[in-house]
Design an enzyme around this catalytic site. Structure first.
Site, PDB file in Angstrom:
ATOM      1  N   GLY A  60      34.808  24.761  48.073  1.00 33.43           N
ATOM      2  CA  GLY A  60      35.980  26.262  48.343  1.00 33.43           C
ATOM      3  C   GLY A  60      35.422  26.832  47.882  1.00 33.43           C
ATOM      4  O   GLY A  60      36.110  27.861  47.321  1.00 33.43           O
ATOM      5  N   HIS A  83      38.696  32.922  35.645  1.00 32.56           N
ATOM      6  CA  HIS A  83      38.967  34.606  36.146  1.00 32.56           C
ATOM      7  C   HIS A  83      40.434  34.257  35.855  1.00 32.56           C
ATOM      8  O   HIS A  83      41.333  35.603  35.867  1.00 32.56           O
ATOM      9  CB  HIS A  83      39.268  34.758  37.887  1.00 32.56           C
ATOM     10  CG  HIS A  83      37.714  34.986  38.272  1.00 32.56           C
ATOM     11  ND1 HIS A  83      37.401  34.491  39.647  1.00 32.56           N
ATOM     12  CD2 HIS A  83      37.162  34.974  37.806  1.00 32.56           C
ATOM     13  CE1 HIS A  83      36.093  34.923  39.531  1.00 32.56           C
ATOM     14  NE2 HIS A  83      35.521  35.452  38.278  1.00 32.56           N
TER      15      HIS A  83
END
Ligand code: OAD
Length: 248
Positions: A188, A120
């Site tokens: 996570g 990202h």
């Protein structure tokens, strides 16, 4: 759980092409809030109102004041935790090759991993909307809102907003690496944002073992993952490394 840690240590020791896909949860123990769930960023802010590119272009000052400025203050001082350091140790032991991260905090590189795909983008750099100059985020001050380039253009972080494309080279390389690995650690991430959440599916379809590390189950848990090591990333990583290289 002890049995699953043993099993995971065995699976890791038997693998040679390991890739990790990480998300915001790996940085929670470094003091960076996740996006979803309790205390998550999207509990305070509607992502479509603050994290979509159209919202930023409409009112950069609002988004800087509410979201980006706070992110900068948090990320400026964040340090890797045991989970980041554990992944770096897995690389130095020769097991882990690449980290694909959805995070923009730079903590995997700081921990010592040498091949990190920032799926990202990165918060370490700001780009000028006018002249496209890049400026280190550490050199940007929050005195003027929104912060500006020396040319007067507004700065934006070099990470993607909702409504923007994944950098194509990151997507292509992540897909190829996911298809080639023999084990993927998924650490996570809530695994609800595409196309990142599809990387474990590619790995699984290509025959890899997929191990999740997360205090909660995710949409991958009963569909794609071979098993879930339930717990905080730092604790699980420490337990895994104890098993892989027990103290002398
Ligand atoms: P999320 O905030 O969606 O999910 C965080 C995950 O971490 C959840 O599954 C938690 O259960 C888990 N978690 C919480 N504490 C943890 C801990 N101590 N150890 C391990 N896991 C823990 O974060 P992401 O999946 O990264 O995108 O979100 C994906 C994308 O959505 C982000 O990259 C961002 C966001 O909108 C963009 O900004 C484009």
């Amino acid at each position: 759980m002890a049995d699953l840690i043993k099993k995971a240590a065995g699976d890791i020791a038997a693998s040679r092409k390991i890739v990790a896909l990480t998300g915001a949860g790996i940085s929670v123990e470094s003091g960076i809030p996740p996006f979803r769930g309790k205390g998550g960023v999207w509990e305070k802010f509607d992502p479509m109102e603050y994290a979509h590119i159209d919202a930023f272009m409409r009112d950069p000052e609002k988004v800087w004041r509410a979201l980006i400025g706070e992110m900068k203050s948090t990320l400026d001082t964040a340090r890797p935790n045991d989970a980041h350091l554990g992944l770096a140790r897995l690389e130095s032991l020769g097991y882990l090759q690449t980290v694909i991260t959805q995070n923009v905090d730079g903590l995997h590189q700081m921990a010592g991993n040498s091949d990190v795909i920032e799926f990202h983008g990165s918060f370490a750099v700001m780009e000028c909307l006018e002249c496209r100059r890049e400026i280190d985020t550490a050199d940007v001050t929050l005195e003027e809102m929104p912060p500006k380039c020396m040319c007067g253009g507004i700065l934006r972080p070099a990470c993607i907003f909702f409504g923007e494309l994944i950098p194509p080279e990151h997507l292509t390389r992540s897909q190829a690496i996911s298809a080639r690995c023999d084990l993927m650690l998924v650490v996570g991430t809530s695994a609800v944002v595409q196309p990142a959440a599809f990387m474990p599916v590619i790995a699984k379809q290509s025959g890899a073992t997929v191990i999740e590390i997360n205090p909660e189950s995710t949409p991958l848990t009963h569909t794609t993952s071979d098993y879930l090591l339930k717990g905080r990333a730092g604790d699980v990583m420490n337990a895994l490394l104890q098993e892989i290289e027990p103290p002398a």
